[in-house]
Scaffold this motif. Structure first.
Motif, PDB file in Angstrom:
ATOM      1  N   SER A  58      -6.209  18.937  -2.981  1.00 12.38           N
ATOM      2  CA  SER A  58      -6.219  16.875  -2.094  1.00 12.38           C
ATOM      3  C   SER A  58      -4.957  17.002  -0.224  1.00 12.38           C
ATOM      4  O   SER A  58      -5.426  16.287  -0.125  1.00 12.38           O
ATOM      5  CB  SER A  58      -5.925  16.486  -2.875  1.00 12.38           C
ATOM      6  OG  SER A  58      -4.933  15.527  -2.711  1.00 12.38           O
ATOM      7  N   THR A  84      -4.623   5.641  -0.328  1.00 16.88           N
ATOM      8  CA  THR A  84      -5.997   5.705  -1.794  1.00 16.88           C
ATOM      9  C   THR A  84      -6.896   6.295  -0.611  1.00 16.88           C
ATOM     10  O   THR A  84      -6.968   6.145   0.723  1.00 16.88           O
ATOM     11  CB  THR A  84      -6.411   4.636  -1.452  1.00 16.88           C
ATOM     12  OG1 THR A  84      -5.645   3.514  -2.416  1.00 16.88           O
ATOM     13  CG2 THR A  84      -7.411   4.777  -3.068  1.00 16.88           C
ATOM     14  N   GLU A  85      -7.110   7.823  -1.821  1.00 17.04           N
ATOM     15  CA  GLU A  85      -8.248   8.850  -0.740  1.00 17.04           C
ATOM     16  C   GLU A  85      -9.689   8.440  -1.090  1.00 17.04           C
ATOM     17  O   GLU A  85      -9.872   6.935  -1.975  1.00 17.04           O
ATOM     18  CB  GLU A  85      -7.883  10.210  -1.319  1.00 17.04           C
ATOM     19  CG  GLU A  85      -6.708  10.902  -0.674  1.00 17.04           C
ATOM     20  CD  GLU A  85      -6.349  12.124  -1.176  1.00 17.04           C
ATOM     21  OE1 GLU A  85      -7.563  12.878  -1.381  1.00 17.04           O
ATOM     22  OE2 GLU A  85      -5.079  12.384  -0.947  1.00 17.04           O
ATOM     23  N   ARG A 122      -1.076  -3.144  -0.345  1.00 14.71           N
ATOM     24  CA  ARG A 122      -1.231  -1.942  -0.998  1.00 14.71           C
ATOM     25  C   ARG A 122      -1.674  -0.541  -0.218  1.00 14.71           C
ATOM     26  O   ARG A 122      -2.002  -0.022  -0.572  1.00 14.71           O
ATOM     27  CB  ARG A 122      -2.145  -2.304  -2.109  1.00 14.71           C
ATOM     28  CG  ARG A 122      -1.475  -3.304  -3.030  1.00 14.71           C
ATOM     29  CD  ARG A 122      -2.041  -2.692  -4.360  1.00 14.71           C
ATOM     30  NE  ARG A 122      -0.794  -4.114  -5.727  1.00 14.71           N
ATOM     31  CZ  ARG A 122      -1.149  -3.650  -6.516  1.00 14.71           C
ATOM     32  NH1 ARG A 122      -1.756  -2.971  -6.902  1.00 14.71           N
ATOM     33  NH2 ARG A 122      -0.567  -4.449  -7.617  1.00 14.71           N
ATOM     34  N   ARG A 123      -0.736  -0.966   1.302  1.00 19.14           N
ATOM     35  CA  ARG A 123      -1.065   0.592   1.662  1.00 19.14           C
ATOM     36  C   ARG A 123       0.176   1.140   3.215  1.00 19.14           C
ATOM     37  O   ARG A 123       0.514  -0.750   3.139  1.00 19.14           O
ATOM     38  CB  ARG A 123      -2.671   0.527   2.479  1.00 19.14           C
ATOM     39  CG  ARG A 123      -3.133  -1.120   3.547  1.00 19.14           C
ATOM     40  CD  ARG A 123      -4.177  -0.223   4.034  1.00 19.14           C
ATOM     41  NE  ARG A 123      -4.191  -0.866   5.166  1.00 19.14           N
ATOM     42  CZ  ARG A 123      -3.983  -1.794   6.473  1.00 19.14           C
ATOM     43  NH1 ARG A 123      -3.219  -0.785   6.558  1.00 19.14           N
ATOM     44  NH2 ARG A 123      -4.323  -2.888   7.208  1.00 19.14           N
ATOM     45  N   GLY A 173     -10.392   7.639  -5.420  1.00 17.06           N
ATOM     46  CA  GLY A 173      -9.572   6.796  -5.950  1.00 17.06           C
ATOM     47  C   GLY A 173      -8.079   7.493  -5.854  1.00 17.06           C
ATOM     48  O   GLY A 173      -7.612   6.745  -6.403  1.00 17.06           O
ATOM     49  N   ARG A 174      -8.522   8.900  -5.543  1.00 10.51           N
ATOM     50  CA  ARG A 174      -6.584   8.969  -5.614  1.00 10.51           C
ATOM     51  C   ARG A 174      -6.180   9.115  -4.740  1.00 10.51           C
ATOM     52  O   ARG A 174      -6.477   8.630  -3.392  1.00 10.51           O
ATOM     53  CB  ARG A 174      -6.740  10.626  -5.903  1.00 10.51           C
ATOM     54  CG  ARG A 174      -7.814  11.478  -7.138  1.00 10.51           C
ATOM     55  CD  ARG A 174      -8.079  12.717  -7.005  1.00 10.51           C
ATOM     56  NE  ARG A 174      -8.758  13.335  -6.389  1.00 10.51           N
ATOM     57  CZ  ARG A 174      -8.052  14.192  -4.779  1.00 10.51           C
ATOM     58  NH1 ARG A 174      -7.453  14.499  -4.508  1.00 10.51           N
ATOM     59  NH2 ARG A 174      -8.931  14.450  -3.786  1.00 10.51           N
ATOM     60  N   LYS A 175      -4.795   9.147  -4.906  1.00 13.01           N
ATOM     61  CA  LYS A 175      -3.917   8.838  -4.524  1.00 13.01           C
ATOM     62  C   LYS A 175      -2.482   9.860  -4.294  1.00 13.01           C
ATOM     63  O   LYS A 175      -2.203  10.661  -4.691  1.00 13.01           O
ATOM     64  CB  LYS A 175      -2.447   7.691  -5.367  1.00 13.01           C
ATOM     65  CG  LYS A 175      -3.982   5.743  -4.803  1.00 13.01           C
ATOM     66  CD  LYS A 175      -2.600   4.955  -5.899  1.00 13.01           C
ATOM     67  CE  LYS A 175      -3.703   3.397  -5.907  1.00 13.01           C
ATOM     68  NZ  LYS A 175      -4.726   3.957  -7.441  1.00 13.01           N
ATOM     69  N   THR A 176      -2.496   9.252  -3.025  1.00 10.71           N
ATOM     70  CA  THR A 176      -1.361  10.560  -2.140  1.00 10.71           C
ATOM     71  C   THR A 176       0.100   9.773  -1.616  1.00 10.71           C
ATOM     72  O   THR A 176       0.188   8.412  -1.503  1.00 10.71           O
ATOM     73  CB  THR A 176      -2.086  11.086  -0.716  1.00 10.71           C
ATOM     74  OG1 THR A 176      -2.946  12.220  -0.520  1.00 10.71           O
ATOM     75  CG2 THR A 176      -1.318  11.893  -0.324  1.00 10.71           C
ATOM     76  N   TYR A 231       4.773  -3.240  -4.445  1.00  8.10           N
ATOM     77  CA  TYR A 231       4.114  -1.763  -4.075  1.00  8.10           C
ATOM     78  C   TYR A 231       3.889  -3.231  -2.463  1.00  8.10           C
ATOM     79  O   TYR A 231       4.892  -4.106  -2.361  1.00  8.10           O
ATOM     80  CB  TYR A 231       2.391  -2.629  -4.416  1.00  8.10           C
ATOM     81  CG  TYR A 231       2.276  -1.834  -5.138  1.00  8.10           C
ATOM     82  CD1 TYR A 231       1.935  -0.929  -5.287  1.00  8.10           C
ATOM     83  CD2 TYR A 231       2.648  -2.608  -6.757  1.00  8.10           C
ATOM     84  CE1 TYR A 231       1.025  -0.025  -6.853  1.00  8.10           C
ATOM     85  CE2 TYR A 231       2.011  -2.232  -7.677  1.00  8.10           C
ATOM     86  CZ  TYR A 231       1.106  -1.542  -8.063  1.00  8.10           C
ATOM     87  OH  TYR A 231       1.207  -0.024  -9.295  1.00  8.10           O
TER      88      TYR A 231
END
Length: 557
Positions: A20, A305-306, A428-429, A309-312, A424
């Motif tokens: 990742s 969010t990649e 949300r970013r 859908g995965r999050k770093t 959050y």
């Protein structure tokens, strides 16, 4: 996330995490898109900015180190050093600073050298960590005192032209609860309505952290002793007074810190948190006597969010600063986050609203958190008044004092201090992200600059390798554009930037590290040769209608 829905940080096998990270590095341009920062457009060495007279290096006649900028007030910059207090005039920086030498007593130094671990004798000095104004003419100053915390009163005179700066005779007192024992223990301090609020470690070995109130007219209070549900090896950062309603009884201290996750929990190992206590809390009658009865905390999350859908996650909170708006009850909270040290280097700026922070504190509590349980939302009956309510405030109008709170409510807050739902960031970013080499931000400040094409938020971000990056953010029609304008080396001997303060009126930035103290001009416009280049760079300090890009390109933007 819906109320009561379980929030977990993702736990991935080591190889998957590494993959990742590699994906993030290879695809950062498309992965992060609008929020991704590229390399700075300009870079300058210390010699270059020194030659251009854009930076001033403060050189002292005495041997010292551990520069910390701690306070700016009434035309003066106050810096705490090892064994010294220094005062600079903001408007006349070329004038000799006012200096107070304040070492620990020889007896304290001797005792310290006998007690500390071999090789740590260099900690047996008085590292100044608290400088707060008592009134117009005096400051409260506190230091580690060679592992024996001390405080004193400093007379700074009524006006800058007085050039008065000395410790008041016989004013030295114990600094227990006002300053930590070791300079390695991160601490915070703020003076509110005549009371000093601190985040400190209360013992020699650093095993008893506390949110502490002392000095003023209200009773001395602290957080629950040796209760890792409240504080678990925290590193304190900043604290602010913020009102939650028009009722003054709802005024609270909001404090920001990071702490270790309870041993046995899955990733992350470090949590970013916001805590709060009511300013009119005076402790409990039978339970939590001389301790906070309104202590609560909530997690801050910052992630990208990649595409799959995965999050770093950026888990390590490095610094916090606030941006006031018209309604003082709802400032914007800016957090500087970094990634864990075993992953790709990266930093992110996440922005939080007070409405979202309050919503987390008004949500579910976390129940049954332990070394084998990540915690569940509490589903039982919540005591009345709601834990965390301020006496006499909107949620507890019939309770004149925290000593009148029922025992059931106080016992609940002692065992359920953590809110279940995290806070959050807006949209949300992150506001923007920087990844790759030399991208670890340690601290920062923000300035608002009006230029020809709009109002910019300009972030001056200190880095772990001793530079300052300048990032301009223009928000227009629901879109955000972030431009990494430049990176400047600010110290002759590179060292991580520890603290920064900005003087917009004097158009100066003050930067401190363990090795030095520098003053950097906010306006550092390179000699652009064409008007088009001047405008394309988008530096709001250089494209203002009232300022020129360079002597050759005047008001062309």
């Amino acid at each position: 996330m819906k109320e009561g829905e379980k929030f977990r940080y993702p736990v991935a096998p080591a190889k998957l995490r590494q993959a990742s990270v590699l994906l993030l590095l290879l695809a950062q341009g498309s992965l992060l898109e609008a929020s991704s920062l590229q390399l700075p457009r300009f870079s300058s060495t210390f010699k270059e900015v020194l030659k251009a007279k854009s930076v001033k290096e403060f050189i002292f006649k005495f041997e010292t180190r551990d520069f910390r900028l701690l306070h700016m007030d009434q035309g003066w910059i106050y810096a705490g050093l090892r064994d010294y207090l220094v005062s600079f005039s903001q408007s006349k920086m070329n004038r000799e600073p006012l200096i107070i030498k304040w070492p620990a007593s020889p007896e304290k130094e001797k005792t310290c050298r006998m007690k500390v671990i071999k090789g740590q004798e260099n900690l047996c000095f008085n590292f100044v960590r608290v400088i707060q104004p008592l009134n117009r003419t005096h400051l409260l100053v506190c230091g580690t005192g060679a592992f024996s915390p001390i405080c004193a009163i400093a007379n700074r005179g009524r006006d800058p032209q007085d050039f008065v700066f000395h410790l008041v005779r016989n004013s030295q007192t114990s600094g227990l609860g006002s300053c930590s024992y070791s300079p390695h223990y991160e601490s915070m301090a703020t003076f509110i309505d005549g009371n000093l609020y601190t985040g400190v470690y209360m013992n020699f070995i650093g095993s008893d952290p506390a949110i502490f109130r002392t000095t003023g007219h209200l009773p001395t209070l602290r957080s629950d002793s040796y209760n890792n549900l409240w504080l678990n090896a925290p590193e304190f950062l900043k604290a602010f007074k913020i009102s939650d309603s028009l009722n003054r009884n709802d005024d609270k201290l909001y404090f920001f810190f990071r702490e270790k996750a309870i041993q046995g929990l899955p990733e992350p190992t470090v949590l970013a948190l916001v805590g709060r206590v009511c300013l009119n809390d005076v402790g409990g009658q039978y339970l939590l006597t001389n301790q906070w009865t309104t202590f609560l905390k909530a997690r801050l999350v910052c992630f990208v969010t990649e595409k799959d859908g995965r999050k770093t996650f950026f888990n390590k909170l490095q610094d916090v600063f606030i941006h006031p708006v018209d309604d003082k009850r709802d400032p914007l909270i800016y957090g500087i986050f970094t990634t864990p040290s075993d992953q790709l280097q990266g930093s992110a700026i996440c922005v939080y609203s007070m409405a979202d922070i309050r919503a987390a504190f008004n949500g579910s509590f976390t129940d049954k958190i332990s070394s084998t349980n990540t915690g569940e939302p509490y589903t039982g009956d919540v005591p009345t008044p709601r834990p965390g309510s301020c006496p006499g405030g909107v949620s507890a109008p019939n309770f004149h004092s925290s000593k009148a709170f029922p025992s059931k409510m106080i016992e609940f807050i002692r065992t359920h201090p953590l809110m279940f739902n995290p806070v959050y960031p807006l949209q949300r970013r992150p506001l923007f992200v920087r990844t790759g080499p030399n991208s670890t931000f340690t601290t920062g400040v923000m300035d608002v600059v009006k230029a020809a094409d709009g109002s910019y938020k300009v972030f001056h971000l200190g880095t772990a390798h001793g530079t300052v990056q300048k990032v301009a953010v223009l928000e227009s029609n629901g879109t955000t554009e972030a431009v990494n304008l430049e990176e400047v080396a600010v110290f002759r001997t590179p060292a991580p930037v520890k603290t920064m303060m900005i003087s917009s009126n004097q158009e100066n930035l003050f930067v401190a590290s363990d090795t030095g103290l520098s003053q950097l001009k906010l306006q550092r416009c390179p000699p652009y040769k064409t008007c088009a280049l001047c405008c394309r760079v988008r530096d709001p300090y250089c494209i203002s209608p009232l300022k020129s890009c360079s002597p050759k390109v005047k008001r062309c933007c």
